[in-house]
Design a protein around this motif. Structure first.
Motif, PDB file in Angstrom:
ATOM      1  N   TYR A   1      10.250   5.061  -4.593  1.00  0.00           N
ATOM      2  CA  TYR A   1      10.330   6.472  -4.204  1.00  0.00           C
ATOM      3  C   TYR A   1      11.181   6.643  -2.953  1.00  0.00           C
ATOM      4  CZ  TYR A   1       8.954  10.957  -2.195  1.00  0.00           C
ATOM      5  OH  TYR A   1       8.969  12.211  -1.617  1.00  0.00           O
ATOM      6  N   GLU A   2      10.932   5.846  -1.948  1.00  0.00           N
ATOM      7  CA  GLU A   2      11.661   5.980  -0.688  1.00  0.00           C
ATOM      8  C   GLU A   2      13.147   5.683  -0.865  1.00  0.00           C
ATOM      9  OE1 GLU A   2      10.634   7.298   1.949  1.00  0.00           O
ATOM     10  OE2 GLU A   2       8.468   7.367   1.580  1.00  0.00           O
ATOM     11  N   GLU A   3      13.473   4.690  -1.693  1.00  0.00           N
ATOM     12  CA  GLU A   3      14.881   4.356  -1.917  1.00  0.00           C
ATOM     13  C   GLU A   3      15.605   5.484  -2.659  1.00  0.00           C
ATOM     14  OE1 GLU A   3      14.929   0.625  -3.939  1.00  0.00           O
ATOM     15  OE2 GLU A   3      14.568  -0.554  -2.112  1.00  0.00           O
ATOM     16  N   LEU A   4      14.971   6.034  -3.682  1.00  0.00           N
ATOM     17  CA  LEU A   4      15.587   7.132  -4.422  1.00  0.00           C
ATOM     18  C   LEU A   4      15.734   8.374  -3.547  1.00  0.00           C
ATOM     19  CD1 LEU A   4      13.884   6.850  -7.925  1.00  0.00           C
ATOM     20  CD2 LEU A   4      16.342   6.757  -7.461  1.00  0.00           C
ATOM     21  N   LYS A   5      14.720   8.648  -2.748  1.00  0.00           N
ATOM     22  CA  LYS A   5      14.767   9.803  -1.852  1.00  0.00           C
ATOM     23  C   LYS A   5      15.935   9.673  -0.869  1.00  0.00           C
ATOM     24  CE  LYS A   5      11.802  12.334   1.436  1.00  0.00           C
ATOM     25  NZ  LYS A   5      12.489  12.006   2.693  1.00  0.00           N
ATOM     26  N   LYS A   6      16.096   8.497  -0.299  1.00  0.00           N
ATOM     27  CA  LYS A   6      17.194   8.274   0.659  1.00  0.00           C
ATOM     28  C   LYS A   6      18.540   8.383  -0.034  1.00  0.00           C
ATOM     29  CE  LYS A   6      18.893   5.082   4.202  1.00  0.00           C
ATOM     30  NZ  LYS A   6      20.300   5.286   3.834  1.00  0.00           N
ATOM     31  N   GLU A   7      18.669   7.794  -1.231  1.00  0.00           N
ATOM     32  CA  GLU A   7      19.934   7.854  -1.960  1.00  0.00           C
ATOM     33  C   GLU A   7      20.311   9.299  -2.268  1.00  0.00           C
ATOM     34  OE1 GLU A   7      21.914   6.352  -6.204  1.00  0.00           O
ATOM     35  OE2 GLU A   7      19.859   5.767  -5.651  1.00  0.00           O
TER      36      GLU A   7
ATOM     37  N   SER B   1      -1.745   5.636  -6.114  1.00  0.00           N
ATOM     38  CA  SER B   1      -2.695   5.875  -5.022  1.00  0.00           C
ATOM     39  C   SER B   1      -4.101   6.116  -5.559  1.00  0.00           C
ATOM     40  CB  SER B   1      -2.246   7.078  -4.181  1.00  0.00           C
ATOM     41  OG  SER B   1      -2.465   8.305  -4.856  1.00  0.00           O
ATOM     42  N   LEU B   2      -4.193   6.536  -6.844  1.00  0.00           N
ATOM     43  CA  LEU B   2      -5.496   6.739  -7.484  1.00  0.00           C
ATOM     44  C   LEU B   2      -5.938   5.523  -8.278  1.00  0.00           C
ATOM     45  CD1 LEU B   2      -5.043  10.355  -8.926  1.00  0.00           C
ATOM     46  CD2 LEU B   2      -6.201   9.701  -6.819  1.00  0.00           C
ATOM     47  N   ILE B   3      -4.964   4.830  -8.878  1.00  0.00           N
ATOM     48  CA  ILE B   3      -5.262   3.692  -9.751  1.00  0.00           C
ATOM     49  C   ILE B   3      -4.535   2.473  -9.195  1.00  0.00           C
ATOM     50  CG2 ILE B   3      -5.259   2.826 -12.121  1.00  0.00           C
ATOM     51  CD1 ILE B   3      -4.744   5.740 -13.027  1.00  0.00           C
ATOM     52  N   ASP B   4      -5.172   1.769  -8.286  1.00  0.00           N
ATOM     53  CA  ASP B   4      -4.555   0.586  -7.688  1.00  0.00           C
ATOM     54  C   ASP B   4      -4.926  -0.624  -8.535  1.00  0.00           C
ATOM     55  OD1 ASP B   4      -3.456  -1.392  -6.181  1.00  0.00           O
ATOM     56  OD2 ASP B   4      -4.568  -0.954  -4.345  1.00  0.00           O
ATOM     57  N   CYS B   5      -3.949  -1.102  -9.303  1.00  0.00           N
ATOM     58  CA  CYS B   5      -4.206  -2.223 -10.204  1.00  0.00           C
ATOM     59  C   CYS B   5      -4.239  -3.566  -9.472  1.00  0.00           C
ATOM     60  CB  CYS B   5      -3.133  -2.262 -11.301  1.00  0.00           C
ATOM     61  SG  CYS B   5      -3.068  -0.754 -12.301  1.00  0.00           S
ATOM     62  N   GLY B   6      -3.905  -3.571  -8.182  1.00  0.00           N
ATOM     63  CA  GLY B   6      -3.963  -4.795  -7.401  1.00  0.00           C
ATOM     64  C   GLY B   6      -2.933  -5.828  -7.783  1.00  0.00           C
ATOM     65  N   ASN B   7      -1.827  -5.386  -8.388  1.00  0.00           N
ATOM     66  CA  ASN B   7      -0.799  -6.326  -8.846  1.00  0.00           C
ATOM     67  C   ASN B   7       0.533  -6.135  -8.132  1.00  0.00           C
ATOM     68  OD1 ASN B   7      -0.092  -3.868  -9.911  1.00  0.00           O
ATOM     69  ND2 ASN B   7      -0.245  -4.492 -12.061  1.00  0.00           N
ATOM     70  N   GLY B   8       0.517  -5.422  -7.018  1.00  0.00           N
ATOM     71  CA  GLY B   8       1.731  -5.200  -6.246  1.00  0.00           C
ATOM     72  C   GLY B   8       2.541  -4.003  -6.687  1.00  0.00           C
ATOM     73  N   LYS B   9       2.167  -3.354  -7.816  1.00  0.00           N
ATOM     74  CA  LYS B   9       2.951  -2.223  -8.313  1.00  0.00           C
ATOM     75  C   LYS B   9       2.811  -0.993  -7.417  1.00  0.00           C
ATOM     76  CE  LYS B   9       3.461  -3.387 -13.185  1.00  0.00           C
ATOM     77  NZ  LYS B   9       3.305  -2.904 -14.580  1.00  0.00           N
ATOM     78  N   LYS B  10       1.688  -0.872  -6.727  1.00  0.00           N
ATOM     79  CA  LYS B  10       1.514   0.264  -5.821  1.00  0.00           C
ATOM     80  C   LYS B  10       2.570   0.220  -4.724  1.00  0.00           C
ATOM     81  CE  LYS B  10      -1.834   2.393  -2.663  1.00  0.00           C
ATOM     82  NZ  LYS B  10      -3.225   2.335  -2.143  1.00  0.00           N
ATOM     83  N   GLU B  11       2.748  -0.943  -4.119  1.00  0.00           N
ATOM     84  CA  GLU B  11       3.747  -1.097  -3.065  1.00  0.00           C
ATOM     85  C   GLU B  11       5.160  -0.924  -3.619  1.00  0.00           C
ATOM     86  OE1 GLU B  11      -0.043  -2.556  -1.948  1.00  0.00           O
ATOM     87  OE2 GLU B  11       1.208  -3.178  -3.652  1.00  0.00           O
ATOM     88  N   GLU B  12       5.392  -1.432  -4.827  1.00  0.00           N
ATOM     89  CA  GLU B  12       6.700  -1.273  -5.451  1.00  0.00           C
ATOM     90  C   GLU B  12       7.015   0.201  -5.705  1.00  0.00           C
ATOM     91  OE1 GLU B  12       6.737  -3.566  -8.996  1.00  0.00           O
ATOM     92  OE2 GLU B  12       6.499  -5.498  -7.964  1.00  0.00           O
TER      93      GLU B  12
END
Length: 378
Positions: free
Chosen positions: A356-362, A340-351
């Motif tokens: 996080y959401e998948e691990l939290k749900k699991e 959220s601070l360092i958006d490299c613009g390579n899709g890793k932010k969304e990944e």
């Protein structure tokens, strides 16, 4: 063997085995009936944990380059805090710098992480945590990481000495490494450094401050310190030993202690103007409430912050049991917040958000209850 820790049942189930191991190993480390709170034992234990070398970095992390630097120290030692020994600080401040192969010959600017190791200001070294974090940040952000060897209490650095060393090292980073805005990562010293850096208005602004289970208060001012004062894991008495060494036994809790020594003494006005701040802490450790208290100070100061409290975590659980789901969720939260601070613009932010959401749900599906409490100010 029964675990003597009264909070054993509050630990996440995947962390309990480590507590049992600590219970079995601790008596073997003590000599001639000494207390685990004796300074002699703590010195031996912390030295064993700090015996990391450059070879660990070079051999253990493929694709990561290392170079050491020594820069002249200009600040004088602060002799107000201790009666244990005469302070004779080393002449130079040692730094360790790691970077990925991909930027070996590149002239483009990349993120820089300024890493401050933990250890309650009395133990550890610049190499502890550098390999895993430097490798992680190089892989995820193509970043340079600089780690500082600040003076340790009580034999080298007391009072504001550690934060002064960090300040001089960070100043060197901005002078010598032509990189984008950096992030200061560490515990309570990161908070101290952030305030000191901000108060010098001529300095380049930081991109953010990350604090992982930080030690922020020298006095028994919160509820979580009182119950978590027994057992075989890190407790309030361990932290208090660090404060007595760093501040001097007769200064702990006194009014003449500064915000640069004890960040929780800051007022909202002292924090106003800080860059975005990230904090996290386990729910079953003595620093829990002071982290939440500091987050409230940041909110009142109008500072953007994120504060995560992970259920069932003792102090340092994420390093002690890195493969536990709660540890993986913690690292995923950190990665997400850094993106959220360092958006490299390579899709890793969304990944990172998806991870996080998948691990939290699991984890929450397995445990049948919420496993993280998050407070944010935008």
């Amino acid at each position: 063997m029964a675990d003597p820790n009264p909070f054993f049942g509050l630990y996440d189930v995947e962390l309990q085995e480590h507590s049992k191991k600590e219970t079995n190993d601790l008596p073997k480390q003590l000599k001639n009936g000494e207390s685990r709170f004796s300074w002699e034992f703590q010195q031996r234990r912390r030295k064993a944990n700090a015996d990391k070398t450059r070879d660990d970095i070079e051999a253990g992390y493929e694709g990561l380059n290392y170079r050491g630097f020594s820069i002249p120290r200009t600040s004088e030692p602060d002799n107000v805090a201790t009666k244990i020994t005469k302070l004779e600080p080393p002449k130079d401040i040692d730094l360790a710098v790691v970077w990925p192969n991909s930027i070996e010959t590149s002239q483009e600017k990349v993120p820089c992480f300024f890493f401050i190791h933990g250890g309650a200001r009395v133990g550890s070294s610049r190499f502890v945590g550098l390999g895993v974090n430097g490798h992680r940040w190089a892989e995820e952000f193509n970043a340079v990481t600089v780690s500082v060897e600040y003076r340790l209490a009580p034999n080298q650095g007391v009072g504001e000495d550690p934060v002064n060393d960090c300040y001089e090292a960070l100043d060197w980073v901005f002078q010598q490494i032509p990189r984008d805005d950096g992030t200061s990562s560490g515990g309570g010293l990161a908070a101290s450094l952030g305030m000191k850096w901000k108060d010098d208005t001529d300095k380049h602004p930081l991109g953010g401050i990350f604090m992982e289970a930080p030690q922020l208060a020298d006095r028994n001012m919160t509820d979580s310190k009182q119950p978590f004062d027994d057992g075989n894991m890190f407790i309030w008495r361990d932290a208090l030993l660090g404060w007595k060494c760093s501040l001097g036994e007769d200064r702990v809790g006194r009014d003449d202690v500064t915000k640069y020594e004890v960040p929780a003494l800051a007022q909202p006005n002292d924090l106003r103007g800080l860059p975005p701040v990230y904090l996290d802490v386990g729910s079953v450790e003595p620093f829990r409430d002071e982290v939440e208290y500091f987050a409230d100070l940041l909110s009142r100061a109008g500072v953007r912050y994120s504060c995560y409290v992970f259920e069932g975590g003792f102090h340092g659980y994420f390093a002690a049991v890195p493969d536990a789901l709660i540890s993986r969720l913690t690292q995923a939260a950190r990665k997400m917040e850094l993106h959220s601070l360092i958006d490299c613009g390579n899709g890793k932010k969304e990944e990172s958000i998806e991870e996080y959401e998948e691990l939290k749900k699991e984890l929450e599906d397995l445990r049948g209850r919420p496993m993280v409490t998050v407070k944010k100010s935008y």
